[in-house]
Design a protein around this motif. Structure first.
Motif, PDB file in Angstrom:
ATOM      1  N   ALA A 112       3.372  10.518  17.298  1.00 33.77           N
ATOM      2  CA  ALA A 112       2.397  11.134  16.397  1.00 33.77           C
ATOM      3  C   ALA A 112       2.756  10.903  14.932  1.00 33.77           C
ATOM      4  O   ALA A 112       1.962  10.380  14.152  1.00 33.77           O
ATOM      5  N   SER A 113       3.959  11.290  14.558  1.00 29.96           N
ATOM      6  CA  SER A 113       4.368  11.230  13.162  1.00 29.96           C
ATOM      7  C   SER A 113       4.971   9.872  12.828  1.00 29.96           C
ATOM      8  O   SER A 113       4.731   9.315  11.760  1.00 29.96           O
ATOM      9  N   GLY A 114       5.751   9.337  13.746  1.00 27.33           N
ATOM     10  CA  GLY A 114       6.397   8.047  13.517  1.00 27.33           C
ATOM     11  C   GLY A 114       5.371   6.950  13.295  1.00 27.33           C
ATOM     12  O   GLY A 114       5.457   6.178  12.338  1.00 27.33           O
ATOM     13  N   ASN A 115       4.392   6.894  14.156  1.00 29.88           N
ATOM     14  CA  ASN A 115       3.359   5.873  14.000  1.00 29.88           C
ATOM     15  C   ASN A 115       2.593   6.056  12.698  1.00 29.88           C
ATOM     16  O   ASN A 115       2.229   5.083  12.036  1.00 29.88           O
ATOM     17  N   ALA A 116       2.325   7.312  12.347  1.00 27.06           N
ATOM     18  CA  ALA A 116       1.585   7.580  11.111  1.00 27.06           C
ATOM     19  C   ALA A 116       2.375   7.100   9.902  1.00 27.06           C
ATOM     20  O   ALA A 116       1.851   6.410   9.019  1.00 27.06           O
ATOM     21  N   ILE A 117       3.651   7.460   9.871  1.00 24.96           N
ATOM     22  CA  ILE A 117       4.476   7.106   8.710  1.00 24.96           C
ATOM     23  C   ILE A 117       4.677   5.590   8.639  1.00 24.96           C
ATOM     24  O   ILE A 117       4.621   4.974   7.570  1.00 24.96           O
ATOM     25  N   LEU A 118       4.866   5.012   9.809  1.00 28.35           N
ATOM     26  CA  LEU A 118       5.051   3.565   9.884  1.00 28.35           C
ATOM     27  C   LEU A 118       3.854   2.844   9.251  1.00 28.35           C
ATOM     28  O   LEU A 118       3.994   1.963   8.416  1.00 28.35           O
ATOM     29  N   GLN A 119       2.668   3.260   9.662  1.00 29.90           N
ATOM     30  CA  GLN A 119       1.483   2.566   9.195  1.00 29.90           C
ATOM     31  C   GLN A 119       1.154   2.911   7.739  1.00 29.90           C
ATOM     32  O   GLN A 119       0.762   2.038   6.960  1.00 29.90           O
ATOM     33  N   ALA A 120       1.338   4.185   7.396  1.00 28.78           N
ATOM     34  CA  ALA A 120       1.081   4.584   6.009  1.00 28.78           C
ATOM     35  C   ALA A 120       2.025   3.836   5.074  1.00 28.78           C
ATOM     36  O   ALA A 120       1.621   3.361   4.008  1.00 28.78           O
ATOM     37  N   ALA A 121       3.277   3.696   5.487  1.00 29.06           N
ATOM     38  CA  ALA A 121       4.259   3.016   4.636  1.00 29.06           C
ATOM     39  C   ALA A 121       3.928   1.531   4.514  1.00 29.06           C
ATOM     40  O   ALA A 121       4.029   0.949   3.432  1.00 29.06           O
ATOM     41  N   ALA A 122       3.504   0.932   5.613  1.00 30.06           N
ATOM     42  CA  ALA A 122       3.153  -0.486   5.564  1.00 30.06           C
ATOM     43  C   ALA A 122       1.957  -0.708   4.642  1.00 30.06           C
ATOM     44  O   ALA A 122       1.930  -1.647   3.845  1.00 30.06           O
ATOM     45  N   GLN A 123       0.980   0.185   4.744  1.00 33.03           N
ATOM     46  CA  GLN A 123      -0.201   0.033   3.887  1.00 33.03           C
ATOM     47  C   GLN A 123       0.164   0.261   2.422  1.00 33.03           C
ATOM     48  O   GLN A 123      -0.277  -0.465   1.537  1.00 33.03           O
ATOM     49  N   LEU A 124       1.003   1.272   2.197  1.00 30.67           N
ATOM     50  CA  LEU A 124       1.385   1.556   0.813  1.00 30.67           C
ATOM     51  C   LEU A 124       2.146   0.372   0.207  1.00 30.67           C
ATOM     52  O   LEU A 124       1.970   0.029  -0.961  1.00 30.67           O
ATOM     53  N   ARG A 125       2.968  -0.271   1.020  1.00 33.67           N
ATOM     54  CA  ARG A 125       3.682  -1.455   0.529  1.00 33.67           C
ATOM     55  C   ARG A 125       2.674  -2.526   0.099  1.00 33.67           C
ATOM     56  O   ARG A 125       2.777  -3.113  -0.978  1.00 33.67           O
ATOM     57  N   ALA A 126       1.664  -2.711   0.930  1.00 35.04           N
ATOM     58  CA  ALA A 126       0.643  -3.712   0.593  1.00 35.04           C
ATOM     59  C   ALA A 126      -0.111  -3.322  -0.676  1.00 35.04           C
ATOM     60  O   ALA A 126      -0.412  -4.168  -1.526  1.00 35.04           O
ATOM     61  N   VAL A 127      -0.379  -2.031  -0.804  1.00 37.03           N
ATOM     62  CA  VAL A 127      -1.077  -1.555  -2.006  1.00 37.03           C
ATOM     63  C   VAL A 127      -0.219  -1.806  -3.249  1.00 37.03           C
ATOM     64  O   VAL A 127      -0.696  -2.295  -4.280  1.00 37.03           O
ATOM     65  N   LEU A 128       1.068  -1.503  -3.131  1.00 33.87           N
ATOM     66  CA  LEU A 128       1.972  -1.690  -4.267  1.00 33.87           C
ATOM     67  C   LEU A 128       2.063  -3.174  -4.643  1.00 33.87           C
ATOM     68  O   LEU A 128       2.078  -3.537  -5.825  1.00 33.87           O
ATOM     69  N   VAL A 129       2.084  -4.001  -3.626  1.00 30.01           N
ATOM     70  CA  VAL A 129       2.124  -5.444  -3.885  1.00 30.01           C
ATOM     71  C   VAL A 129       0.841  -5.870  -4.606  1.00 30.01           C
ATOM     72  O   VAL A 129       0.865  -6.658  -5.562  1.00 30.01           O
ATOM     73  N   GLY A 130      -0.275  -5.275  -4.160  1.00 31.07           N
ATOM     74  CA  GLY A 130      -1.550  -5.583  -4.807  1.00 31.07           C
ATOM     75  C   GLY A 130      -1.548  -5.178  -6.282  1.00 31.07           C
ATOM     76  O   GLY A 130      -1.999  -5.923  -7.156  1.00 31.07           O
ATOM     77  N   TRP A 131      -1.026  -4.006  -6.543  1.00 32.95           N
ATOM     78  CA  TRP A 131      -0.948  -3.547  -7.940  1.00 32.95           C
ATOM     79  C   TRP A 131      -0.042  -4.472  -8.761  1.00 32.95           C
ATOM     80  O   TRP A 131      -0.347  -4.819  -9.900  1.00 32.95           O
ATOM     81  N   ALA A 132       1.057  -4.852  -8.148  1.00 31.26           N
ATOM     82  CA  ALA A 132       1.983  -5.742  -8.856  1.00 31.26           C
ATOM     83  C   ALA A 132       1.302  -7.075  -9.155  1.00 31.26           C
ATOM     84  O   ALA A 132       1.444  -7.640 -10.248  1.00 31.26           O
ATOM     85  N   ALA A 133       0.534  -7.557  -8.184  1.00 33.09           N
ATOM     86  CA  ALA A 133      -0.171  -8.825  -8.379  1.00 33.09           C
ATOM     87  C   ALA A 133      -1.133  -8.716  -9.557  1.00 33.09           C
ATOM     88  O   ALA A 133      -1.212  -9.617 -10.399  1.00 33.09           O
ATOM     89  N   ALA A 134      -1.832  -7.570  -9.627  1.00 37.42           N
ATOM     90  CA  ALA A 134      -2.764  -7.369 -10.740  1.00 37.42           C
ATOM     91  C   ALA A 134      -2.010  -7.321 -12.059  1.00 37.42           C
ATOM     92  O   ALA A 134      -2.383  -7.972 -13.038  1.00 37.42           O
ATOM     93  N   ASP A 135      -0.895  -6.555 -12.074  1.00 36.62           N
ATOM     94  CA  ASP A 135      -0.125  -6.405 -13.315  1.00 36.62           C
ATOM     95  C   ASP A 135       0.475  -7.740 -13.761  1.00 36.62           C
ATOM     96  O   ASP A 135       0.611  -8.013 -14.947  1.00 36.62           O
TER      97      ASP A 135
END
Ligand code: FES
Ligand code: FES
Lengths: 729, 152
Positions: A112-135
Motif C-alpha cells: 500500500a505505502s511502499g508502492n505509493a512512495i515508490l511511484q510518487a518518488a519516481a514521478q517527482l524525480r522526473a518532474v525535477l528533471v523536467g524543471w532542471a531541463a527548463a532552467d
C-alpha cells in the motif's frame, strides 16, 4: 501551496493541480494508473516534500512497529528519487501530517505505502528533471541525476533544493513514471541497516513510554475485576490525600488517578483499588471445555471454498483429525502506554496504535466531539503483533486528559492490565477429513473451522475502545467484524495452499465473545496452517510418501515449489536421514492469505523423554515475498515469527476462572525463554525484483508474512498447553 | 535525600526512598534505557547493573543504593560512539521493536565483565531472566557471541 522557498506541503484533499508540470517531466510511458495508496491519495506532496536545502521528507500513513517498515520505505524513496538516505526524514502515521492509510496490518505496508512512495518518488524525480531541463534550457533526456542533483552535459547543475524554489509539489500522480529498474538498484534490495536501531540501543527517547513533555503528569487506571463488574461503593478520601495526587477520575465505573510522580501514581492506584468495591458476576465460559463450548455457541456457517465434488471421495481411503488452539495473547513486553494533551478544546494523543485515523474517529465518538477536535500521532511502542491494549491506553489518556486541561497525561498500563485486558486471539477448532486415491494423491478434502472474530479494532465507534464501556455513556462491547477473503479473519489460510481436485472448506463464524478477542498476528493463519500442515504430514505418512515430495505433488505454482525445494535443500531434508533418538522433523508450506508471500519451513524438534517437553532445535525457512526491498528485514521478521510461533505452540494458553482472567503476569502466562531458543533459525530469501514491464499490481511486495507455519509431533501425554488442548487421536 | 552514583556521576535524588530505581532513572534522571516491562521482576526490561550485578531496577528501592555504582545503557556508549556490546547488537541488527534490548544489553554486559569468553550455554543460562516477545533471541545470542569474541 506555493510556499516560496520552502515547499514541504502536505495534501490531504484533492485540489487543483498542474498537470502540465508532469508533461514537462517528459514522461513518455503510456497512461497507467497509480498503485497502492497512491490511488486514494494521488497528490505527490501527500507523500513527499523537499525543502530549500534539499532535505527530503517522506510521509507514510503506515506505522513503524519494529518490523522495519520505516527503513524499507526510506529505501524506496531514496532509490527512486536518487538522493542519499541521510537526506531523508521519515514522518509516519499521524492524523496531523500523513494521509489515512488505515491500519498498519496484514503485511500490507509495502504493497500500500511502499508502492505509493515508490511511484510518487519516481514521478517527482522526473518532474525535477523536467524543471532542471527548463532552467538549463536543455532536453530532459540529456540530464543525469544523482544525490539530489541534476546535471547537464558540461557540468551545469541544479540541486533539488534549488529546483523546488517557488514551485509546488502539489500535483497529481499519473502512475506513468519510469521506475529505476531493479538491476540499477543502489539502495533497494540491500540490507540497509534499520534507521531506528542505533537510537533504540543507546537510550534515545524513541518509544511513547519515553515521552516526557513539559508539565507531564502520570496516570494509572483501576480496572474492574472483570469485564462486567459494576462499582458498588467507593471511598475516595484516602486516595485524594496521598502525596502527589492531582486528580481522581471517577466516571460511572471508570476509575483512574493522576499524580505528579510515576511512583506516586502507582501508590495511588493501589489505594484506589482498595477503596473500590465491585459487584462481580460469573460471566466467563467453562474453562474445562472451551472447545465444546466454542462449537456450541451461535455461529453463521458458510462454505468458503468448494471445488469439484468437494469432500472425501467414496471408495478412497479416508483419514480424519481435529485440531484446537486456546486463547493466546499478544503479550507485548512493554505494557501499553499513551500520552494525551487536552488544550483549547483540542485533544492530541500520542499513541502506539496501528491505526491513527480509525482511532481518532473512535476517540472523537467517545468524547462526543467532532473528529477534527482530536489528533492521533503514532509514536513507537513495544512490539504489538496485532490489536493489543494500544488503542485502549490512548482512550484512557484522552479521557483522563479532559480532566487536566493543559497538562500532558501519560497513562502507563501495568503488567496485569496488559495481560488481563488486551483482546486475545480467538480459540479455534478445525476438523478435517481427507481421502487418498490409489495414486497416493489427495482426492477429497473437507475442512470445518470454528473461530470467533479477529477484528474488533477501533473503527468509527467508541465501542471498540474498552475504557468507553465503563464511562457513563456506556458504549457496549463491539460487534466483531468479518474480514472478507482472500485476506480473511479466522478463515485466513483455511483454504489449503495446494491444488486439490475436490475440496470443501466451511467456516463457522462464532458470534459471542465471552473473552475479549481481536487481531492477533496472522489472524486465523497460524492455526489453519498448523492444522492443515499437521494433517498433510499425516496424509503423507498414510500414503507412504516423503512429506516434502507429497507436498510437491500437490503444488503447481513454480514459486511455491521453489520455496519448498529450497527449504528442504537447505535443511538437508532426506527421507533416509537418521535423526538422534527423541528427535523428529516436520515440514510446512503456505502462501500467506493465498495471494501474498510464499513460505516453506523445515524444523527439527526434540522431545524430552522424561517430561514430554518439546523443543524446537533447528528451523530452516525459505520465503519469496516478491521484490525484497530489505532482505535482512525479511529474515529478521521470519525468524521472529518462527520463535514466537514456537512459543505459542509450546507454552501459551490464557487461563481464566468463572469470574476473571487469571493469566495476569509472566508466571501465570509463561512464554518461551532463552533456554528454548533453537540452535539455529535460518531464513533464505528468494528475491524476485519485478521486471519494469510487469503490471503495476505485480510490483506488490509483501514484505513479510506475519507468521510462518509450524508443525509439531506431539508425544503422548505431553502436558504443554497445546497438547492439553489437542484432541485424542 | 539519597545520592545515587549513575554512569560515573552523582545525583542527589529527593522523594520516597521506597521508590524503585527504575522510576528515578527514567523520570528524575531522564535516562530512557531501562524500560518498564512488568514491575514484577519477571521480564528483565528494566535491567541495569549495580556494582557488577545485573538487577531488576523495578524491584530495587533507591534506599539501598547509596554509595553503589549504577550503570545503565547510557553508560555504555552513545549513538555516535556506541560501546562494544551496542556495536555488536547494531551489527547483528538484533532488535525488532527493540523494547527489550536495553535490558538484554545490560544483562549481557554484566556477563562479559565476569566471563569474557562465555560458552553458548553460559550465555543462554545467564540471559534466561530476560524476555523478548519479538523472537529476536537468535540475533541477541549472535550479538553477545560477537561481543564476547571482541572482549576476549
Ligand atoms: S520491569 Fe523489571 S523485571 Fe520486568
Ligand atoms: S525486540 Fe521486541 S521485545 Fe525484544
Amino acid at each position: 501551496m506555493l510556499g516560496g522557498a520552502v515547499v514541504v506541503s502536505f495534501a490531504m484533499a484533492p485540489r487543483a493541480f498542474a498537470q502540465g508540470q508532469n508533461k514537462a517531466a517528459g514522461s513518455t510511458t503510456p497512461a497507467a494508473a497509480p498503485v497502492g495508496d497512491l490511488k486514494a491519495f494521488p497528490y505527490l506532496d501527500s507523500w513527499l516534500g523537499i525543502d530549500a536545502t534539499g532535505r527530503v521528507t517522506v510521509f507514510s500513513g503506515k506505522a513503524e512497529l519494529g518490523q522495519g517498515i520505516m527503513t524499507a520505505l526510506m529505501q524506496c524513496a531514496a532509490e527512486q528519487l536518487a538522493v542519499e538516505p541521510a537526506t531523508i526524514t521519515m514522518v509516519m502515521a499521524s492524523t496531523a501530517r500523513t494521509v489515512n492509510e488505515g491500519y498498519t496490518a496484514g503485511s500490507d505496508s509495502m504493497n500500500a505505502s511502499g508502492n505509493a512512495i515508490l511511484q510518487a518518488a519516481a514521478q517527482l524525480r522526473a518532474v525535477l528533471v523536467g524543471w532542471a531541463a527548463a532552467d538549463l534550457s536543455t532536453d530532459p533526456s540529456r540530464l543525469t541525476v544523482a544525490d539530489g542533483v541534476v546535471t547537464a552535459p558540461g557540468g551545469r547543475r541544479r540541486s533539488y533544493g534549488d529546483l523546488v524554489q517557488g514551485r509546488s509539489l502539489h500535483m497529481k500522480a499519473d502512475g506513468a513514471a519510469d521506475l529505476i529498474p531493479p538491476p540499477q538498484y543502489k539502495i533497494m534490495g540491500r540490507d540497509y541497516p534499520r534507521l531506528d536501531i542505533p537510537p533504540k540501543l543507546t537510550g534515545a527517547p524513541v518509544f511513547v513510554q519515553d515521552m516526557r513533555p513539559e508539565g507531564m503528569v502520570h496516570a494509572r487506571v483501576v480496572r474492574p475485576p472483570n469485564y462486567g463488574a459494576t462499582l458498588t461503593s467507593l471511598d475516595l478520601s484516602g486516595v485524594a490525600a496521598l502525596p502527589g495526587v492531582l486528580k481522581v477520575v471517577h466516571q460511572g465505573d471508570y476509575l483512574a488517578v493522576a499524580a505528579e510522580g510515576e511512583y506516586q501514581a502507582i501508590i495511588a492506584m493501589r489505594a484506589l483499588q482498595q477503596a473500590a468495591r465491585w459487584q462481580v458476576s460469573k460471566t466467563l465460559p467453562d474453562r474445562t471445555d472451551i472447545y465444546a463450548s466454542l462449537k456450541a455457541m451461535p455461529a453463521t456457517s458458510q462454505v468458503i471454498a468448494h471445488r469439484g465434488s468437494g469432500g472425501t471421495q467414496p471408495g478412497s481411503r479416508v483419514l480424519q483429525a481435529a485440531y484446537r488452539r486456546p486463547y493466546v495473547m499478544h503479550g507485548a513486553i512493554g505494557p501499553s502506554c499513551a500520552v494525551a494533551l487536552f488544550e483549547a478544546g483540542h485533544t492530541t494523543v500520542w499513541t502506539h496504535s496501528q491505526g491513527v485515523y480509525p482511532l481518532r474517529a473512535a476517540i472523537a465518538d467517545m468524547l462526543s466531539v467532532p473528529e477534527d477536535a482530536v489528533d492521533c500521532i503514532q509514536v513507537q511502542g513495544s512490539g504489538c503483533y496485532g490489536h493489543n491494549g494500544a488503542d485502549d491506553a490512548a482512550a484512557d489518556a484522552a479521557l483522563i486528559a479532559q480532566s487536566l486541561p493543559g497538562r500532558p497525561v501519560r497513562v502507563q498500563w501495568m503488567r496485569e492490565d496488559e495481560h488481563g485486558w488486551e483482546p486475545y486471539g480467538s480459540p479455534m477448532v478445525a476438523e478435517v477429513q481427507a481421502s487418498l486415491g490409489r495414486d497416493g494423491m489427495i482426492d477429497g478434502w473437507n475442512y470445518e473451522l470454528w473461530s470467533m472474530t479477529f477484528m474488533t479494532r477501533p473503527a468509527k465507534s467508541a465501542n471498540n475502545l474498552m475504557p468507553a464501556w465503563y464511562i457513563p455513556a456506556r458504549f457496549g462491547p463491539p460487534e466483531g467484524a468479518e474480514i472478507p477473503l482472500p485476506s480473511g479473519g479466522g478463515d485466513r489460510n483455511a483454504v489449503p495452499s495446494y491444488t486439490l481436485a475436490n475440496e470443501q472448506v466451511t467456516y463457522h463464524y462464532v458470534k459471542p465473545m465471552p473473552l475479549r478477542v481481536s487481531a492477533l498476528r496472522s489472524l486465523g493463519g497460524y492455526f489453519n496452517v498448523f492444522a492443515i500442515e499437521s494433517f498433510m504430514d499425516e496424509l503423507a505418512k498414510a500414503a507412504h510418501a516423503d512429506p516434502v515430495a507429497f507436498r510437491l505433488k500437490h503444488l503447481t505454482d513454480p514459486r511455491a515449489k521453489a520455496v519448498v525445494e529450497l527449504a528442504a535443500q537447505k535443511f538437508g531434508w532426506d527421507a533416509a536421514q537418521r535423526l538422534p533418538s527423541g528427535h523428529g522433523r516436520g515440514f510446512a508450506y503456505v502462501r500467506y492469505e493465498t495471494i501474498k508471500a510464499y513460505c516453506a519451513l523445515a524444523v527439527e524438534v526434540s522431545v524430552d523423554a522424561a517430561t514430554g517437553q518439546i523443543r524446537l532445535r533447528r528451523a530452516v525457512a525459505a520465503v519469496d515475498s516478491g521484490n525484497a526491498v530489505n532482505p535482512t528485514g525479511i529474515k529478521t521478521q521470519i525468524q521472529g515469527c518462527i520463535v514466537q510461533a514456537a512459543s505459542w505452540t509450546l507454552y501459551e494458553s490464557v487461563d481464566y476462572s468463572e469470574t476473571e482472567i487469571t493469566s495476569r503476569d509472566w508466571s501465570s502466562y509463561p512464554i518461551l525463554r532463552f533456554d528454548a531458543v533453537p540452535e539455529s533459525v535460518e531464513v533464505h530469501v528468494i528475491n524476485r525484483p519485478a521486471s519494469p514491464s510487469s503490471a503495476p499490481e505485480r510490483r506488490a511486495w509483501g514484505r513479510r508474512p506475519r507468521r510462518s507455519p509450524m508443525r509439531w509431533r506431539m508425544p503422548q501425554g505431553c502436558a504443554c498447553a497445546t497438547c492439553r488442548s489437542r484432541p485424542q487421536r | 535525600m539519597i545520592t545515587l552514583h549513575v554512569n560515573g556521576q552523582d545525583h542527589a535524588v529527593e522523594g520516597d526512598p521506597a521508590t524503585p530505581l527504575l522510576y528515578v532513572l527514567r523520570n528524575d534522571l531522564r535516562l530512557n534505557g531501562a524500560k518498564f516491562g512488568c514491575g514484577l521482576g519477571q521480564c528483565g526490561a528494566c535491567t541495569v547493573v549495580v556494582d557488577d550485578e545485573p538487577i531488576f531496577s523495578c524491584q530495587v528501592p533507591i534506599s539501598v543504593l547509596a554509595g553503589r555504582r549504577v550503570t545503565t545503557l547510557e553508560g555504555l556508549g552513545t549513538e555516535k560512539e556506541p560501546g562494544p556490546l551496542q556495536k555488536a547488537f547494531i551489527a547483528a541488527q538484533a532488535a525488532q521493536c527493540g523494547y527489550c534490548i536495553p535490558g538484554m544489553i545490560m544483562r549481557a554486559h554484566a556477563l562479559l565483565k565476569r566471563n569474557a569468553t562465555p560458552s553458548d550455554d553460559d550465555i543462554r543460562r545467564w540471559m534466561q531472566p530476560n524476555l523478548c516477545r519479538c523472537g529476536t533471541h537468535p540475533r541477541i545470542l549472535d550479538a553477545i557471541r560477537t561481543a564476547a569474541g571482541r572482549v576476549s
